[in-house]
Design an enzyme around this catalytic site. Structure first.
Site, PDB file in Angstrom:
ATOM      1  N   HIS A 109       5.758   6.412  -1.109  1.00 14.61           N
ATOM      2  CA  HIS A 109       6.452   5.171  -1.477  1.00 14.61           C
ATOM      3  C   HIS A 109       5.560   3.978  -1.170  1.00 14.61           C
ATOM      4  O   HIS A 109       4.587   4.097  -0.423  1.00 14.61           O
ATOM      5  CB  HIS A 109       7.763   5.042  -0.691  1.00 14.61           C
ATOM      6  CG  HIS A 109       7.558   4.849   0.784  1.00 14.61           C
ATOM      7  ND1 HIS A 109       7.392   5.898   1.659  1.00 14.61           N
ATOM      8  CD2 HIS A 109       7.448   3.725   1.541  1.00 14.61           C
ATOM      9  CE1 HIS A 109       7.209   5.437   2.884  1.00 14.61           C
ATOM     10  NE2 HIS A 109       7.225   4.110   2.840  1.00 14.61           N
ATOM     11  N   HIS A 131       0.846  -1.207   0.000  1.00 12.85           N
ATOM     12  CA  HIS A 131       0.000   0.000   0.000  1.00 12.85           C
ATOM     13  C   HIS A 131       0.874   1.249   0.000  1.00 12.85           C
ATOM     14  O   HIS A 131       2.077   1.160   0.252  1.00 12.85           O
ATOM     15  CB  HIS A 131      -0.893   0.007   1.254  1.00 12.85           C
ATOM     16  CG  HIS A 131      -0.084   0.126   2.511  1.00 12.85           C
ATOM     17  ND1 HIS A 131       0.428  -0.970   3.170  1.00 12.85           N
ATOM     18  CD2 HIS A 131       0.366   1.209   3.184  1.00 12.85           C
ATOM     19  CE1 HIS A 131       1.146  -0.564   4.197  1.00 12.85           C
ATOM     20  NE2 HIS A 131       1.131   0.755   4.230  1.00 12.85           N
TER      21      HIS A 131
END
Ligand code: 2AM
Length: 181
Positions: free
Chosen positions: A119, A36
Site C-alpha cells: 500500500h 512511498h
C-alpha cells in the site's frame, strides 16, 4: 538510525495521489515527498547492522516490475490508523518484498515480521476519529473505489532513513538498489 526499505514513487504517481489528497475529509495527508511503498520496516538499527543491511541489499538481483494502484482502503483493523491506496500484489513485487526480508534476516537484522500488505499511505488518522469524519472518510474511500492510475515501473528500491520530528516525519533515501534484467 530508524530505517525502512521502500519503493519511491515517480512524479506521475505522486501527482495522482496528491490529487486524491485534495478532497480528503479528515486526517493528516502524507506530504508528497514522503509518499512511498514500504517493503519492510526495520526500526532502529545500529551502524554495524546498517552496513550488513547495505551489503545484503546490494546483492539482490531481481527484475523490474510494474506497480498498479487500485482503490483506497483503511488500514489498521477495527481502529484504522491510516488511509492508503491499495497496491495490487504481483509476483515481481511479492518476490522483492520476500527477498528483501529474507536477505535482511539472513544478514542478522532483527525486525518485526508483519505480513506484507502492499500500500501507499495517503493520510494518517487521529487516535479517535469522530463519527461524522468516520462517515465522510468511508464515503471518500467509496467515491475513489475506481482509482486505477497508469501503472509505473519499479526500476529500483531504496533504503530510507526516517526521522521523527514534531512537525512530522522526514524520510531520506540513503541508497538506491537497481532492479532489472
Ligand atoms: P505505513 O505507511 O503503513 O504506516 C516508515 O515509517 C514506513 O514504515 C511507513 O510507511 C510505515 O508504514 C512503515 N512501517 C511499518 N511498520 C511500522 C512501525 N511499526 N512504525 C513505523 N512505521 C512503520
Amino acid at each position: 538510525m530508524r530505517v525502512f526499505t521502500a519503493i519511491g514513487l515517480p512524479d506521475a504517481a505522486a501527482d495522482d495521489l496528491e490529487q486524491l489528497q485534495y478532497d480528503l475529509p479528515a486526517g493528516r495527508a502524507v506530504p508528497r515527498e514522503n509518499l512511498h511503498l514500504t517493503l519492510s520496516f526495520l526500526g532502529d538499527q545500529d551502524d554495524t547492522a546498517l552496513e550488513a543491511a547495505h551489503d545484503a541489499l546490494s546483492n539482490i538481483r531481481l527484475p523490474a516490475f510494474d506497480v498498479q494502484m487500485a482503490g483506497l482502503d483503511f488500514l489498521g483493523g477495527n481502529k484504522p490508523s491510516l488511509i492508503c491506496a491499495n497496491v495490487l500484489p504481483n509476483p515481481g513485487l511479492t518476490d522483492l518484498a520476500a527477498k528483501v526480508r529474507s536477505t535482511l534476516h539472513g544478514a542478522g537484522l532483527m525486525f518485526e515480521r508483519k505480513k506484507f500488505r502492499p500500500h501507499v499511505t495517503l493520510a494518517r488518522l487521529p487516535k479517535r476519529v469522530d463519527p461524522g469524519d468516520q462517515v465522510r472518510l468511508q464515503h471518500y474511500i467509496t467515491r475513489h473505489a475506481g482509482f486505477a492510475p497508469l501503472p509505473f515501473t519499479a526500476g529500483h528500491f531504496g533504503l530510507y532513513r526516517s526521522e521523527l520530528h514534531h512537525s512530522g516525519a522526514v524520510y531520506t533515501e540513503l541508497v538506491q538498489y537497481p532492479l532489472g534484467a
